[in-house]
Design a protein around this motif. Structure first.
Motif, PDB file in Angstrom:
ATOM      1  N   LYS A 103     132.726  30.272  21.788  1.00 66.60           N
ATOM      2  CA  LYS A 103     134.196  29.936  21.438  1.00 66.60           C
ATOM      3  C   LYS A 103     134.983  29.340  22.534  1.00 66.60           C
ATOM      4  O   LYS A 103     135.788  28.565  22.184  1.00 66.60           O
ATOM      5  CB  LYS A 103     134.974  31.662  21.749  1.00 66.60           C
ATOM      6  CG  LYS A 103     134.393  32.388  20.521  1.00 66.60           C
ATOM      7  CD  LYS A 103     135.035  33.881  20.533  1.00 66.60           C
ATOM      8  CE  LYS A 103     134.506  34.690  19.770  1.00 66.60           C
ATOM      9  NZ  LYS A 103     134.872  36.053  19.731  1.00 66.60           N
ATOM     10  N   LYS A 104     134.712  29.300  23.880  1.00 66.24           N
ATOM     11  CA  LYS A 104     135.333  28.460  24.601  1.00 66.24           C
ATOM     12  C   LYS A 104     135.193  26.909  24.572  1.00 66.24           C
ATOM     13  O   LYS A 104     136.209  26.350  24.609  1.00 66.24           O
ATOM     14  CB  LYS A 104     134.745  28.604  26.068  1.00 66.24           C
ATOM     15  CG  LYS A 104     135.326  27.824  27.325  1.00 66.24           C
ATOM     16  CD  LYS A 104     134.775  28.006  28.601  1.00 66.24           C
ATOM     17  CE  LYS A 104     135.253  27.257  29.817  1.00 66.24           C
ATOM     18  NZ  LYS A 104     134.442  26.117  30.040  1.00 66.24           N
ATOM     19  N   ASP A 105     134.146  26.602  23.885  1.00 66.06           N
ATOM     20  CA  ASP A 105     133.785  25.177  23.497  1.00 66.06           C
ATOM     21  C   ASP A 105     134.702  24.797  22.430  1.00 66.06           C
ATOM     22  O   ASP A 105     135.286  23.711  22.327  1.00 66.06           O
ATOM     23  CB  ASP A 105     132.201  24.726  23.060  1.00 66.06           C
ATOM     24  CG  ASP A 105     131.371  25.255  24.364  1.00 66.06           C
ATOM     25  OD1 ASP A 105     131.905  25.083  25.468  1.00 66.06           O
ATOM     26  OD2 ASP A 105     130.464  25.476  24.151  1.00 66.06           O
TER      27      ASP A 105
ATOM     28  N   ALA B 210     130.344  17.162  23.851  1.00 69.39           N
ATOM     29  CA  ALA B 210     129.407  16.286  23.328  1.00 69.39           C
ATOM     30  C   ALA B 210     128.466  15.902  24.636  1.00 69.39           C
ATOM     31  O   ALA B 210     127.177  15.861  24.744  1.00 69.39           O
ATOM     32  CB  ALA B 210     129.719  14.979  22.518  1.00 69.39           C
ATOM     33  N   LYS B 211     129.163  15.332  25.576  1.00 69.50           N
ATOM     34  CA  LYS B 211     128.678  15.075  26.885  1.00 69.50           C
ATOM     35  C   LYS B 211     127.892  16.298  27.707  1.00 69.50           C
ATOM     36  O   LYS B 211     126.739  16.127  28.190  1.00 69.50           O
ATOM     37  CB  LYS B 211     129.787  14.691  27.916  1.00 69.50           C
ATOM     38  CG  LYS B 211     130.260  12.989  27.449  1.00 69.50           C
ATOM     39  CD  LYS B 211     131.288  12.557  28.323  1.00 69.50           C
ATOM     40  CE  LYS B 211     131.770  11.436  27.989  1.00 69.50           C
ATOM     41  NZ  LYS B 211     133.048  11.021  28.690  1.00 69.50           N
ATOM     42  N   GLN B 212     128.415  17.253  27.535  1.00 74.20           N
ATOM     43  CA  GLN B 212     127.825  18.651  28.236  1.00 74.20           C
ATOM     44  C   GLN B 212     126.527  18.941  27.581  1.00 74.20           C
ATOM     45  O   GLN B 212     125.580  19.156  28.130  1.00 74.20           O
ATOM     46  CB  GLN B 212     128.895  19.854  28.293  1.00 74.20           C
ATOM     47  CG  GLN B 212     129.975  19.635  29.235  1.00 74.20           C
ATOM     48  CD  GLN B 212     129.510  19.761  30.224  1.00 74.20           C
ATOM     49  OE1 GLN B 212     129.291  18.387  31.198  1.00 74.20           O
ATOM     50  NE2 GLN B 212     129.228  20.775  31.233  1.00 74.20           N
ATOM     51  N   LYS B 213     126.463  18.827  26.130  1.00 73.57           N
ATOM     52  CA  LYS B 213     125.328  19.180  25.463  1.00 73.57           C
ATOM     53  C   LYS B 213     124.166  18.277  25.929  1.00 73.57           C
ATOM     54  O   LYS B 213     123.112  18.352  25.959  1.00 73.57           O
ATOM     55  CB  LYS B 213     125.467  19.210  23.916  1.00 73.57           C
ATOM     56  CG  LYS B 213     124.605  19.700  23.103  1.00 73.57           C
ATOM     57  CD  LYS B 213     125.064  19.782  21.569  1.00 73.57           C
ATOM     58  CE  LYS B 213     123.910  20.477  20.670  1.00 73.57           C
ATOM     59  NZ  LYS B 213     124.174  20.714  19.428  1.00 73.57           N
ATOM     60  N   ASN B 214     124.577  16.869  25.922  1.00 75.56           N
ATOM     61  CA  ASN B 214     123.590  15.937  26.045  1.00 75.56           C
ATOM     62  C   ASN B 214     122.944  16.006  27.472  1.00 75.56           C
ATOM     63  O   ASN B 214     121.807  15.685  27.993  1.00 75.56           O
ATOM     64  CB  ASN B 214     124.454  14.437  26.165  1.00 75.56           C
ATOM     65  CG  ASN B 214     123.325  13.401  26.239  1.00 75.56           C
ATOM     66  OD1 ASN B 214     122.192  13.433  26.022  1.00 75.56           O
ATOM     67  ND2 ASN B 214     123.728  11.991  26.720  1.00 75.56           N
TER      68      ASN B 214
ATOM     69  N   ILE C 195     143.968  12.560  27.032  1.00 73.41           N
ATOM     70  CA  ILE C 195     143.687  14.164  27.484  1.00 73.41           C
ATOM     71  C   ILE C 195     142.866  14.675  26.117  1.00 73.41           C
ATOM     72  O   ILE C 195     141.760  15.361  26.269  1.00 73.41           O
ATOM     73  CB  ILE C 195     144.786  14.959  27.834  1.00 73.41           C
ATOM     74  CG1 ILE C 195     145.120  14.603  29.049  1.00 73.41           C
ATOM     75  CG2 ILE C 195     144.275  16.553  27.628  1.00 73.41           C
ATOM     76  CD1 ILE C 195     146.690  15.399  29.508  1.00 73.41           C
ATOM     77  N   GLY C 196     143.605  14.333  25.063  1.00 68.37           N
ATOM     78  CA  GLY C 196     142.818  15.116  23.709  1.00 68.37           C
ATOM     79  C   GLY C 196     141.469  14.306  23.462  1.00 68.37           C
ATOM     80  O   GLY C 196     140.534  15.027  22.970  1.00 68.37           O
ATOM     81  N   PHE C 197     141.298  12.882  23.853  1.00 73.17           N
ATOM     82  CA  PHE C 197     140.061  12.293  23.447  1.00 73.17           C
ATOM     83  C   PHE C 197     139.224  12.789  24.574  1.00 73.17           C
ATOM     84  O   PHE C 197     137.963  12.954  24.307  1.00 73.17           O
ATOM     85  CB  PHE C 197     140.356  10.834  23.843  1.00 73.17           C
ATOM     86  CG  PHE C 197     138.959   9.810  23.625  1.00 73.17           C
ATOM     87  CD1 PHE C 197     138.579   9.849  22.619  1.00 73.17           C
ATOM     88  CD2 PHE C 197     138.213   9.246  24.799  1.00 73.17           C
ATOM     89  CE1 PHE C 197     137.244   8.827  22.226  1.00 73.17           C
ATOM     90  CE2 PHE C 197     137.281   8.503  24.726  1.00 73.17           C
ATOM     91  CZ  PHE C 197     136.682   8.493  23.278  1.00 73.17           C
ATOM     92  N   LEU C 198     139.356  13.031  26.005  1.00 74.51           N
ATOM     93  CA  LEU C 198     138.515  13.501  26.887  1.00 74.51           C
ATOM     94  C   LEU C 198     138.073  14.878  26.656  1.00 74.51           C
ATOM     95  O   LEU C 198     136.805  15.283  26.490  1.00 74.51           O
ATOM     96  CB  LEU C 198     139.225  13.613  28.311  1.00 74.51           C
ATOM     97  CG  LEU C 198     139.227  12.119  28.786  1.00 74.51           C
ATOM     98  CD1 LEU C 198     140.160  12.194  30.084  1.00 74.51           C
ATOM     99  CD2 LEU C 198     138.145  11.386  28.954  1.00 74.51           C
TER     100      LEU C 198
END
Length: 161
Positions: free
Chosen positions: A3-5, A63-67, A54-57
């Protein structure tokens, strides 16, 4: 994804849309307004552009965390070596010791499991180990951060009973 993601992605999308809409209206107003008011509009533009960033980040963060997680989890098959026995005031602890030779640098690495019960340790010693290999998952570039999968032991223990 938890849910946080999803929350981070939703907040990122809302921030991105808010930034685009406010930037559009500031640019439109700066074109139609006299030069004197353009200074205020340019200042407003610098206040709205961070919302897009901020929105883009936030959108790309997940996606970066999953990678990164996929890079971290490298699983290898290690060979059973021995049972380590440690005695202290609390009693006796048993750990499985395995080894692995890294094919890249030819170094020998030893891994130890979390503590196991005396039942499992005795079973391993009596049977001279029918399980010869254990999976170890470690973090890329940090082999000291690992976890040994000993779930096979529970399966063998319950099959024997």
């Amino acid at each position: 994804m938890n849910k946080k993601d999803y929350g981070e992605i939703i907040v990122g999308i809302i921030s991105f849309i808010f930034g685009i809409i406010t930037t559009y209206y500031v640019i439109r107003a700066s074109i139609t307004e006299p030069i004197k008011d353009n200074i205020i509009n340019i200042f407003s533009l610098f206040l709205t552009l961070p919302w897009i960033l901020i929105g883009f980040l936030l959108i790309t963060y997940e996606a970066k965390q999953k990678n990164e997680k996929n890079k971290r989890n490298i699983t290898i098959s290690t060979k059973y070596k021995d049972i380590k026995t440690t005695r202290d005031d609390d009693g006796t602890d048993y750990q499985i010791i395995t080894s692995w030779v890294n094919p890249e640098d030819k170094k020998l690495y030893l891994f130890s499991s979390e503590s196991i019960s005396s039942d499992v340790a005795n079973m391993l010693e009596e049977e001279k180990m029918t399980i010869k290999e254990f999976l170890v998952t470690y973090e890329q570039n940090n082999i000291r951060n690992y976890e040994m999968d000993i779930t096979k032991l529970d399966e063998v223990k319950y099959e024997k009973n």
